[in-house]
Design a protein around this motif. Structure first.
Motif, PDB file in Angstrom:
ATOM      1  N   GLN A  46      35.812  39.912  44.316  1.00 44.25           N
ATOM      2  CA  GLN A  46      34.397  39.592  44.761  1.00 44.25           C
ATOM      3  C   GLN A  46      33.756  38.350  43.700  1.00 44.25           C
ATOM      4  O   GLN A  46      34.170  38.358  42.554  1.00 44.25           O
ATOM      5  N   SER A  47      33.177  37.418  44.457  1.00 46.46           N
ATOM      6  CA  SER A  47      32.562  36.414  43.639  1.00 46.46           C
ATOM      7  C   SER A  47      31.131  36.666  43.412  1.00 46.46           C
ATOM      8  O   SER A  47      30.496  37.432  44.217  1.00 46.46           O
ATOM      9  N   ALA A  48      30.596  36.163  42.381  1.00 45.98           N
ATOM     10  CA  ALA A  48      29.373  36.561  42.033  1.00 45.98           C
ATOM     11  C   ALA A  48      28.451  35.279  42.000  1.00 45.98           C
ATOM     12  O   ALA A  48      27.784  34.635  40.977  1.00 45.98           O
ATOM     13  N   ASP A  49      28.661  34.422  43.162  1.00 47.34           N
ATOM     14  CA  ASP A  49      27.811  33.058  43.438  1.00 47.34           C
ATOM     15  C   ASP A  49      27.658  32.460  42.284  1.00 47.34           C
ATOM     16  O   ASP A  49      26.686  31.933  41.992  1.00 47.34           O
ATOM     17  N   GLY A  50      28.865  31.893  41.924  1.00 48.44           N
ATOM     18  CA  GLY A  50      28.879  30.711  40.849  1.00 48.44           C
ATOM     19  C   GLY A  50      28.825  31.393  39.471  1.00 48.44           C
ATOM     20  O   GLY A  50      29.020  30.566  38.479  1.00 48.44           O
ATOM     21  N   ASN A  51      28.902  32.473  39.466  1.00 47.81           N
ATOM     22  CA  ASN A  51      28.408  33.295  38.008  1.00 47.81           C
ATOM     23  C   ASN A  51      29.793  34.123  37.864  1.00 47.81           C
ATOM     24  O   ASN A  51      29.411  35.039  37.133  1.00 47.81           O
ATOM     25  N   GLY A  52      30.838  33.861  38.108  1.00 49.39           N
ATOM     26  CA  GLY A  52      32.017  34.406  37.749  1.00 49.39           C
ATOM     27  C   GLY A  52      32.588  35.283  39.181  1.00 49.39           C
ATOM     28  O   GLY A  52      32.290  34.931  40.093  1.00 49.39           O
ATOM     29  N   SER A  53      33.349  36.375  38.642  1.00 48.75           N
ATOM     30  CA  SER A  53      34.184  36.997  39.709  1.00 48.75           C
ATOM     31  C   SER A  53      34.670  38.347  38.953  1.00 48.75           C
ATOM     32  O   SER A  53      34.527  38.769  37.930  1.00 48.75           O
ATOM     33  N   THR A  54      34.814  39.184  39.876  1.00 51.34           N
ATOM     34  CA  THR A  54      35.325  40.449  39.703  1.00 51.34           C
ATOM     35  C   THR A  54      36.526  40.710  40.593  1.00 51.34           C
ATOM     36  O   THR A  54      36.809  40.477  41.649  1.00 51.34           O
ATOM     37  N   CYS A  55      37.756  41.227  39.761  1.00 51.75           N
ATOM     38  CA  CYS A  55      38.945  41.373  40.487  1.00 51.75           C
ATOM     39  C   CYS A  55      39.141  42.916  40.326  1.00 51.75           C
ATOM     40  O   CYS A  55      39.314  43.733  39.228  1.00 51.75           O
ATOM     41  N   PHE A  56      39.568  43.626  41.583  1.00 57.07           N
ATOM     42  CA  PHE A  56      39.899  45.006  41.494  1.00 57.07           C
ATOM     43  C   PHE A  56      41.419  45.046  41.815  1.00 57.07           C
ATOM     44  O   PHE A  56      41.876  44.613  43.075  1.00 57.07           O
ATOM     45  N   PHE A  57      42.125  45.498  40.849  1.00 58.52           N
ATOM     46  CA  PHE A  57      43.541  45.815  41.185  1.00 58.52           C
ATOM     47  C   PHE A  57      43.850  47.444  41.127  1.00 58.52           C
ATOM     48  O   PHE A  57      43.304  48.227  40.514  1.00 58.52           O
ATOM     49  N   GLN A  58      44.526  47.785  42.455  1.00 57.91           N
ATOM     50  CA  GLN A  58      44.575  49.452  42.371  1.00 57.91           C
ATOM     51  C   GLN A  58      46.288  49.797  42.915  1.00 57.91           C
ATOM     52  O   GLN A  58      46.709  48.976  43.430  1.00 57.91           O
ATOM     53  N   SER A  59      46.661  50.625  41.906  1.00 55.84           N
ATOM     54  CA  SER A  59      48.169  50.731  41.971  1.00 55.84           C
ATOM     55  C   SER A  59      48.401  51.300  43.374  1.00 55.84           C
ATOM     56  O   SER A  59      47.666  52.169  43.973  1.00 55.84           O
ATOM     57  N   ARG A  60      49.786  51.008  43.909  1.00 55.48           N
ATOM     58  CA  ARG A  60      50.006  51.649  45.143  1.00 55.48           C
ATOM     59  C   ARG A  60      51.053  52.890  44.885  1.00 55.48           C
ATOM     60  O   ARG A  60      51.607  53.554  45.725  1.00 55.48           O
ATOM     61  N   ASN A  61      51.201  53.252  43.665  1.00 54.49           N
ATOM     62  CA  ASN A  61      51.928  54.354  43.663  1.00 54.49           C
ATOM     63  C   ASN A  61      51.079  55.722  43.712  1.00 54.49           C
ATOM     64  O   ASN A  61      50.105  55.795  42.629  1.00 54.49           O
ATOM     65  N   GLN A  62      51.213  56.353  44.612  1.00 54.47           N
ATOM     66  CA  GLN A  62      50.206  57.643  44.907  1.00 54.47           C
ATOM     67  C   GLN A  62      50.523  58.581  43.891  1.00 54.47           C
ATOM     68  O   GLN A  62      49.440  59.477  43.859  1.00 54.47           O
ATOM     69  N   SER A  63      51.674  58.788  43.423  1.00 59.53           N
ATOM     70  CA  SER A  63      51.922  59.882  42.337  1.00 59.53           C
ATOM     71  C   SER A  63      51.296  59.825  40.814  1.00 59.53           C
ATOM     72  O   SER A  63      50.933  60.646  40.168  1.00 59.53           O
ATOM     73  N   SER A  64      50.850  58.359  40.577  1.00 63.03           N
ATOM     74  CA  SER A  64      50.292  58.142  39.515  1.00 63.03           C
ATOM     75  C   SER A  64      49.040  56.848  39.665  1.00 63.03           C
ATOM     76  O   SER A  64      49.499  56.001  39.187  1.00 63.03           O
ATOM     77  N   PRO A  65      47.992  57.126  40.454  1.00 58.04           N
ATOM     78  CA  PRO A  65      47.097  56.110  40.725  1.00 58.04           C
ATOM     79  C   PRO A  65      46.408  55.533  39.511  1.00 58.04           C
ATOM     80  O   PRO A  65      45.719  56.491  38.860  1.00 58.04           O
ATOM     81  N   LEU A  66      46.336  54.338  39.195  1.00 54.75           N
ATOM     82  CA  LEU A  66      45.688  53.726  38.253  1.00 54.75           C
ATOM     83  C   LEU A  66      45.004  52.655  39.027  1.00 54.75           C
ATOM     84  O   LEU A  66      45.325  51.987  39.975  1.00 54.75           O
ATOM     85  N   SER A  67      43.712  52.081  38.333  1.00 58.00           N
ATOM     86  CA  SER A  67      42.913  50.991  38.764  1.00 58.00           C
ATOM     87  C   SER A  67      42.676  50.063  37.680  1.00 58.00           C
ATOM     88  O   SER A  67      42.354  50.570  36.802  1.00 58.00           O
ATOM     89  N   LEU A  68      42.625  48.963  37.672  1.00 58.93           N
ATOM     90  CA  LEU A  68      42.374  47.902  36.794  1.00 58.93           C
ATOM     91  C   LEU A  68      41.146  47.236  37.466  1.00 58.93           C
ATOM     92  O   LEU A  68      41.316  46.312  38.576  1.00 58.93           O
ATOM     93  N   GLN A  69      40.163  46.950  36.565  1.00 56.42           N
ATOM     94  CA  GLN A  69      39.116  46.229  37.134  1.00 56.42           C
ATOM     95  C   GLN A  69      38.704  45.033  36.071  1.00 56.42           C
ATOM     96  O   GLN A  69      38.755  45.338  34.863  1.00 56.42           O
ATOM     97  N   VAL A  70      38.601  43.783  36.414  1.00 59.42           N
ATOM     98  CA  VAL A  70      38.200  42.865  35.401  1.00 59.42           C
ATOM     99  C   VAL A  70      36.997  41.895  36.033  1.00 59.42           C
ATOM    100  O   VAL A  70      37.027  41.389  37.114  1.00 59.42           O
ATOM    101  N   ASN A 123      31.174  30.542  26.473  1.00 59.75           N
ATOM    102  CA  ASN A 123      30.096  30.948  27.214  1.00 59.75           C
ATOM    103  C   ASN A 123      30.166  32.140  28.431  1.00 59.75           C
ATOM    104  O   ASN A 123      29.264  32.477  29.305  1.00 59.75           O
ATOM    105  N   LYS A 124      31.302  32.721  28.191  1.00 57.27           N
ATOM    106  CA  LYS A 124      32.044  33.804  29.348  1.00 57.27           C
ATOM    107  C   LYS A 124      31.814  34.964  28.591  1.00 57.27           C
ATOM    108  O   LYS A 124      32.149  35.311  27.391  1.00 57.27           O
ATOM    109  N   ILE A 125      31.557  36.365  29.274  1.00 61.66           N
ATOM    110  CA  ILE A 125      31.717  37.409  28.804  1.00 61.66           C
ATOM    111  C   ILE A 125      32.581  37.961  29.815  1.00 61.66           C
ATOM    112  O   ILE A 125      32.870  37.855  30.857  1.00 61.66           O
ATOM    113  N   PHE A 126      33.364  38.978  29.345  1.00 56.08           N
ATOM    114  CA  PHE A 126      34.532  39.936  30.222  1.00 56.08           C
ATOM    115  C   PHE A 126      34.439  41.456  29.925  1.00 56.08           C
ATOM    116  O   PHE A 126      34.151  41.840  28.720  1.00 56.08           O
TER     117      PHE A 126
END
Length: 161
Positions: A46-70, A123-126
């Motif tokens: 997802q883009s934030a209109d020139g103000n950065g972005s968000t990345c959503f990663f989702q594990s495809r392992n159904q027995s141990s689902p994890l997600s990482l958001q940046v 000048n970036k926060i994460f």
């Protein structure tokens, strides 16, 4: 000469279609996240209109689902780390040698448990947020989640420098 031209047309022209890149997170790549989550991952951006972005990663392992958001935002656009840190629970740990004002904290919400690392580079926060289902990831300890989140935050901060 005609053979060379025909060869070039048949071999070289299809490459742009083959080499077309999928969605790419500018702060951390899918291979790194796949290694951290011990699973193949899907990525949504997802883009934030020139103000950065968000990345959503989702594990495809159904027995141990994890997600990482940046999440990466421009600090000068009114975004501050405090907004992300307000989501923290009681455990907080300052992290040195990753970025400025870097804090790791635990997050607990409904049926999820997670860890978040926030910080600033120039000048970036994460914010790096790793979440796990309590029920399905009983073998994933808090320490393991924290180490994985720290590793992801190091990668993101390094790419922001």
């Amino acid at each position: 000469m005609k053979k060379h031209m025909l060869f070039t047309l048949l071999v070289v022209l299809p490459f742009p279609m083959i080499a077309r890149a999928g969605t790419v997170c500018p702060w951390i790549n899918k291979a790194t996240v796949s290694g951290l989550l011990d699973s193949m991952v899907s990525l949504e951006m997802q883009s934030a209109d020139g103000n950065g972005s968000t990345c959503f990663f989702q594990s495809r392992n159904q027995s141990s689902p994890l997600s990482l958001q940046v999440v990466v935002r421009n600090r000068d656009a009114g975004h501050e780390i405090v907004g992300y840190e307000s989501q923290c629970g009681s455990y907080r740990e300052p992290l040195r040698n990753i970025a400025n004002d870097t804090v790791l904290c635990d997050i607990e919400a409904h049926s999820l448990r997670g860890v978040q690392v926030t910080g600033r580079v120039r000048n970036k926060i994460f914010a790096v947020r790793l979440e796990s289902s309590r029920r399905e990831n009983a073998g994933m300890t808090e320490k393991m989640l924290r180490e994985k989140a720290k590793t992801a935050a190091e990668q993101v901060a390094g790419n922001l420098f």
